[in-house]
Design a protein around this motif. Structure first.
Motif, PDB file in Angstrom:
ATOM      1  N   THR A 183       0.850  -1.185   0.000  1.00 28.55           N
ATOM      2  CA  THR A 183       0.000   0.000   0.000  1.00 28.55           C
ATOM      3  C   THR A 183       0.892   1.244   0.000  1.00 28.55           C
ATOM      4  OG1 THR A 183      -0.026   0.159   2.414  1.00 28.55           O
ATOM      5  CG2 THR A 183      -1.709  -1.244   1.384  1.00 28.55           C
ATOM      6  N   ALA A 185       0.999   3.571   2.166  1.00 26.09           N
ATOM      7  CA  ALA A 185       1.520   3.772   3.524  1.00 26.09           C
ATOM      8  C   ALA A 185       2.742   2.902   3.778  1.00 26.09           C
ATOM      9  CB  ALA A 185       0.436   3.463   4.558  1.00 26.09           C
ATOM     10  N   GLN A 186       2.720   1.681   3.279  1.00 25.10           N
ATOM     11  CA  GLN A 186       3.857   0.774   3.461  1.00 25.10           C
ATOM     12  C   GLN A 186       5.076   1.250   2.677  1.00 25.10           C
ATOM     13  OE1 GLN A 186       1.806  -2.747   2.262  1.00 25.10           O
ATOM     14  NE2 GLN A 186       0.973  -3.148   4.309  1.00 25.10           N
ATOM     15  N   LEU A 188       5.715   4.491   2.024  1.00 23.45           N
ATOM     16  CA  LEU A 188       6.209   5.665   2.763  1.00 23.45           C
ATOM     17  C   LEU A 188       6.973   5.236   4.016  1.00 23.45           C
ATOM     18  CD1 LEU A 188       3.147   8.068   2.460  1.00 23.45           C
ATOM     19  CD2 LEU A 188       5.392   8.365   1.389  1.00 23.45           C
ATOM     20  N   ALA A 189       6.459   4.249   4.711  1.00 25.53           N
ATOM     21  CA  ALA A 189       7.135   3.758   5.913  1.00 25.53           C
ATOM     22  C   ALA A 189       8.489   3.153   5.561  1.00 25.53           C
ATOM     23  CB  ALA A 189       6.262   2.731   6.630  1.00 25.53           C
TER      24      ALA A 189
END
Length: 205
Positions: A183, A185-186, A188-189
């Protein structure tokens, strides 16, 4: 809700867009970027064969051995594929890779490796250790972590001439969602965790 990436289709069954993403994702796999970065930093550190030789030695422990660990796991059926999509199966190969990197750190220290090469090899286990507890619970993008860290370190080493390397991170960031591997978010993390390795490198050089 836990994100579980689907099993990738066979290459022949992929759409043209998915095929392009598969090729990019495989070519820019973390271990490949690590090897290329170590060779470049090794050469740049002394602009001599000595620096390149230390970079090659570091690449053996930090890139070639981890590639072999994953390949062996896939061959024995312990891992589904080279990208280790099942996150609970990431722990053992990551831990073994960490052990290889630590061995490389010790050897390079004993041999008096150029400071940038030694700093880079120390920075790598920092990135791995940062990723391990997260990847147990969440499908964080190791691809993006290494790609982002690589670009940041290149900027620290080469300055503005390294800006085109950002295209590498962009290609990784684009290919992984196309393959439904992560995703946003993953991704970006993963990039943020790559910054821990870059920060360690900056502090040690």
């Amino acid at each position: 809700m836990t994100f579980s990436p689907p099993a990738p289709p066979a290459f022949a069954d992929c759409t043209p867009r998915q095929k392009a993403a598969r090729v990019l994702s495989d070519a820019l796999a973390p271990a490949h970027l690590v090897v290329a970065l170590l060779l470049l930093v090794g050469w740049h550190s002394t602009t001599s064969w000595t620096g390149l030789g230390r970079g090659l030695l570091a690449a053996l422990f930090c890139g070639v051995v981890p590639i072999g660990i994953i390949a062996l796991g896939v061959r024995r059926g312990a891992l589904t594929d080279q990208h280790i999509r099942v996150r609970r199966r990431r722990v053992v190969p990551m831990a073994l890779s960490l052990a290889s990197v630590v061995a490389g750190v010790a050897l390079l220290h004993a041999l008096g490796a150029p400071r940038p090469v030694f700093a880079l090899v120390v920075a790598m286990p920092v990135g791995l250790v940062s990723s391990l507890p997260v990847t147990v619970a969440w499908q964080i993008s190791i691809h993006m972590s290494v790609a982002g860290g690589t670009v940041m370190i290149l900027l620290l080493v080469l300055g503005a001439p390294a800006l085109p390397a950002a295209l590498v991170a962009a290609a990784v960031g684009r290919s992984r969602p196309v393959l439904e591997a992560h995703t946003p978010a993953q991704l970006l993390a993963g990039t943020a965790l790559g910054g821990t390795a870059a920060l360690t490198f900056a502090l040690l050089t």
